[in-house]
Design a protein around this motif. Sequence first.
Motif, PDB file in Angstrom:
ATOM      1  N   MET A   1       0.855  -1.185   0.000  1.00 50.03           N
ATOM      2  CA  MET A   1       0.000   0.000   0.000  1.00 50.03           C
ATOM      3  C   MET A   1       0.890   1.233   0.000  1.00 50.03           C
ATOM      4  N   LYS A   2       1.080   1.807  -1.157  1.00 50.01           N
ATOM      5  CA  LYS A   2       1.946   2.963  -1.301  1.00 50.01           C
ATOM      6  C   LYS A   2       1.125   4.198  -1.659  1.00 50.01           C
ATOM      7  N   PHE A   3       1.504   5.322  -1.063  1.00 45.45           N
ATOM      8  CA  PHE A   3       0.818   6.592  -1.275  1.00 45.45           C
ATOM      9  C   PHE A   3       1.845   7.680  -1.522  1.00 45.45           C
ATOM     10  N   ASP A   4       1.374   8.803  -2.018  1.00 45.37           N
ATOM     11  CA  ASP A   4       2.261   9.953  -2.148  1.00 45.37           C
ATOM     12  C   ASP A   4       2.548  10.576  -0.779  1.00 45.37           C
ATOM     13  N   THR A   5       1.500  10.668   0.046  1.00 45.63           N
ATOM     14  CA  THR A   5       1.629  11.330   1.348  1.00 45.63           C
ATOM     15  C   THR A   5       0.801  10.601   2.391  1.00 45.63           C
ATOM     16  N   VAL A   6       1.353  10.476   3.581  1.00 42.75           N
ATOM     17  CA  VAL A   6       0.611  10.037   4.757  1.00 42.75           C
ATOM     18  C   VAL A   6       0.415  11.242   5.662  1.00 42.75           C
ATOM     19  N   VAL A   7      -0.819  11.507   6.035  1.00 37.97           N
ATOM     20  CA  VAL A   7      -1.130  12.567   6.998  1.00 37.97           C
ATOM     21  C   VAL A   7      -1.443  11.910   8.328  1.00 37.97           C
ATOM     22  N   LEU A   8      -0.681  12.247   9.345  1.00 40.96           N
ATOM     23  CA  LEU A   8      -0.854  11.676  10.674  1.00 40.96           C
ATOM     24  C   LEU A   8      -1.687  12.624  11.528  1.00 40.96           C
ATOM     25  N   GLY A   9      -2.871  12.177  11.894  1.00 40.15           N
ATOM     26  CA  GLY A   9      -3.778  12.981  12.695  1.00 40.15           C
ATOM     27  C   GLY A   9      -5.013  13.366  11.909  1.00 40.15           C
ATOM     28  N   ALA A  10      -6.195  12.945  12.375  1.00 41.77           N
ATOM     29  CA  ALA A  10      -7.440  13.202  11.659  1.00 41.77           C
ATOM     30  C   ALA A  10      -8.343  14.161  12.415  1.00 41.77           C
ATOM     31  N   GLY A  11      -7.715  15.170  13.050  1.00 37.22           N
ATOM     32  CA  GLY A  11      -8.483  16.288  13.552  1.00 37.22           C
ATOM     33  C   GLY A  11      -8.757  17.265  12.416  1.00 37.22           C
ATOM     34  N   ILE A  12      -9.246  18.437  12.747  1.00 39.07           N
ATOM     35  CA  ILE A  12      -9.608  19.399  11.719  1.00 39.07           C
ATOM     36  C   ILE A  12      -8.416  19.766  10.853  1.00 39.07           C
ATOM     37  N   VAL A  13      -7.226  19.918  11.439  1.00 39.63           N
ATOM     38  CA  VAL A  13      -6.061  20.316  10.648  1.00 39.63           C
ATOM     39  C   VAL A  13      -5.630  19.189   9.720  1.00 39.63           C
ATOM     40  N   GLY A  14      -5.470  17.983  10.259  1.00 39.16           N
ATOM     41  CA  GLY A  14      -5.039  16.862   9.436  1.00 39.16           C
ATOM     42  C   GLY A  14      -6.005  16.542   8.320  1.00 39.16           C
ATOM     43  N   VAL A  15      -7.294  16.571   8.602  1.00 39.00           N
ATOM     44  CA  VAL A  15      -8.296  16.289   7.571  1.00 39.00           C
ATOM     45  C   VAL A  15      -8.225  17.338   6.462  1.00 39.00           C
ATOM     46  N   CYS A  16      -8.054  18.597   6.841  1.00 38.40           N
ATOM     47  CA  CYS A  16      -7.989  19.649   5.821  1.00 38.40           C
ATOM     48  C   CYS A  16      -6.720  19.540   4.985  1.00 38.40           C
ATOM     49  N   VAL A  17      -5.608  19.163   5.604  1.00 37.42           N
ATOM     50  CA  VAL A  17      -4.391  18.913   4.833  1.00 37.42           C
ATOM     51  C   VAL A  17      -4.647  17.795   3.820  1.00 37.42           C
ATOM     52  N   ALA A  18      -5.245  16.711   4.282  1.00 41.55           N
ATOM     53  CA  ALA A  18      -5.510  15.564   3.409  1.00 41.55           C
ATOM     54  C   ALA A  18      -6.428  15.949   2.247  1.00 41.55           C
ATOM     55  N   VAL A  19      -7.465  16.718   2.529  1.00 40.96           N
ATOM     56  CA  VAL A  19      -8.396  17.146   1.483  1.00 40.96           C
ATOM     57  C   VAL A  19      -7.678  17.961   0.420  1.00 40.96           C
ATOM     58  N   HIS A  20      -6.912  18.960   0.855  1.00 41.73           N
ATOM     59  CA  HIS A  20      -6.274  19.848  -0.109  1.00 41.73           C
ATOM     60  C   HIS A  20      -5.219  19.121  -0.948  1.00 41.73           C
ATOM     61  N   LEU A  21      -4.510  18.182  -0.365  1.00 42.53           N
ATOM     62  CA  LEU A  21      -3.554  17.400  -1.148  1.00 42.53           C
ATOM     63  C   LEU A  21      -4.272  16.499  -2.147  1.00 42.53           C
ATOM     64  N   GLN A  22      -5.355  15.857  -1.699  1.00 41.23           N
ATOM     65  CA  GLN A  22      -6.102  14.973  -2.583  1.00 41.23           C
ATOM     66  C   GLN A  22      -6.729  15.765  -3.733  1.00 41.23           C
ATOM     67  N   GLN A  23      -7.193  16.967  -3.452  1.00 43.81           N
ATOM     68  CA  GLN A  23      -7.752  17.821  -4.505  1.00 43.81           C
ATOM     69  C   GLN A  23      -6.722  18.125  -5.586  1.00 43.81           C
ATOM     70  N   ARG A  24      -5.457  18.143  -5.200  1.00 40.80           N
ATOM     71  CA  ARG A  24      -4.379  18.478  -6.135  1.00 40.80           C
ATOM     72  C   ARG A  24      -3.781  17.249  -6.800  1.00 40.80           C
ATOM     73  N   GLY A  25      -4.460  16.120  -6.691  1.00 45.86           N
ATOM     74  CA  GLY A  25      -4.037  14.933  -7.408  1.00 45.86           C
ATOM     75  C   GLY A  25      -3.082  14.028  -6.662  1.00 45.86           C
ATOM     76  N   ARG A  26      -2.760  14.346  -5.411  1.00 49.09           N
ATOM     77  CA  ARG A  26      -1.919  13.459  -4.622  1.00 49.09           C
ATOM     78  C   ARG A  26      -2.741  12.289  -4.103  1.00 49.09           C
ATOM     79  N   GLN A  27      -2.107  11.135  -3.988  1.00 49.09           N
ATOM     80  CA  GLN A  27      -2.747   9.979  -3.362  1.00 49.09           C
ATOM     81  C   GLN A  27      -2.387   9.996  -1.886  1.00 49.09           C
ATOM     82  N   VAL A  28      -3.398  10.169  -1.045  1.00 46.93           N
ATOM     83  CA  VAL A  28      -3.171  10.477   0.362  1.00 46.93           C
ATOM     84  C   VAL A  28      -3.801   9.425   1.259  1.00 46.93           C
ATOM     85  N   ALA A  29      -3.060   9.042   2.297  1.00 46.40           N
ATOM     86  CA  ALA A  29      -3.574   8.199   3.377  1.00 46.40           C
ATOM     87  C   ALA A  29      -3.658   9.047   4.637  1.00 46.40           C
ATOM     88  N   LEU A  30      -4.788   8.998   5.297  1.00 47.13           N
ATOM     89  CA  LEU A  30      -5.024   9.720   6.545  1.00 47.13           C
ATOM     90  C   LEU A  30      -5.063   8.696   7.667  1.00 47.13           C
TER      91      LEU A  30
END
Length: 410
Positions: free
Chosen positions: A1-30
Amino acid sequence: MKFDTVVLGAGIVGVCVAVHLQQRGRQVALVDRKPPGNETSFGNAGLIQREGVYPYAFPRGLGALLRYARNQSLDVRYHADALFHAAPFLWRYWRNSDPAKHAQIARSYSTLIEHCVSEHRALAAAAGASALLRPTGWIKVFRSNAAQDAELRLADQWHREYGVEFEALDAARLQQAEPDLDKALRGGLRYTQADSVSDPNALVTAYAKYFESLGGRFFTGDANTLRNGWDVATDAGTISASSVVVALGPWSGVLSSRLGYHLPLGVKRGYHMHYAPRAGARLNHPVLDAEKGYLLAPMARGIRLTTGAEIALLDAPKTPTQLAAVEPIARTLFPLDKRLDDQPWMGARPCTPDMMPVIGRAEKHQGLWFAFGHAHHGLTLGPVTGRLIAEMMTGEQTLVNTRPFRVERF
């Protein structure tokens, strides 16, 4: 299971980081140990504070310091055993709260605050969660003319410096806005540009579902299993990525220290409890009792009573003495009925001594990024932070100058 980015933490900040990266075409794991929005982001006043251009400073007046030293204040309490550990942080916090330094900090901090409402509204619209945002502002109420006059002078300063809009309310206008509040109040002040949230947990959950709808994936896992590479153990197996974002809120210091970043982070804990309103009573805005140090907010579950700050070790047992102290006062401010929660909720705010978050690249490691330290404004600044991290990681022009928030400032 390989991703471009792993975001550690699914509070408001981590979720928003994950959303914005995914919107830009990155494959993200939260990754988080709990479902999105179930730690610090679960319990807060639900304010998106467009007026918050000056982050909350450490009191510097002798009278205030002596009052807090007695550890009986309604808005701030401390655990004696935590003061030794917190002393270096508190000392730097106090120094940075010098009026001249505080004003300098505000010039950088306000660039984030300027976009907080617009970024939330854009993300909520994309996530189908706009109904959770209330564009009604919020109100501070006052028991004395002196307190109201002082707050109005401050609001006027913020208006002149940063365009903060507000509305002064005399006793009659306050009663029109909030008919069920204590009739003895002298007046209020409404910050008109702020939004409030009817259910912060539901908002973070909606943002997380939007992230998944874009192709992102959420995993239950322990951030402390992170290894260079970057690998993280989850319930679904080990996941790997070429970059990682640490957005662990109050737990960010633990992981960043293990990676060699010894940051002067502090923790302020807080509590909340929900109540049913008495029959027929209604609260239309979040309301801060400015001279007593607690806030009442209308939420989907009921009326949420939130406390001020508690200085304690992160893993110390709950001590909801502030909640017990302010509840009788809150019942005189607004007709609260029975408690709706089995026990008080407690959360911890991640704080830096210069009152500004850490947003940006960690220079000692390739592919390591930090997004934490938002103190009282985590909900407020989640979408702004997510956008900035994504813009930096993808090489875009950033919405604001991010240099003041770099980790190297410490």
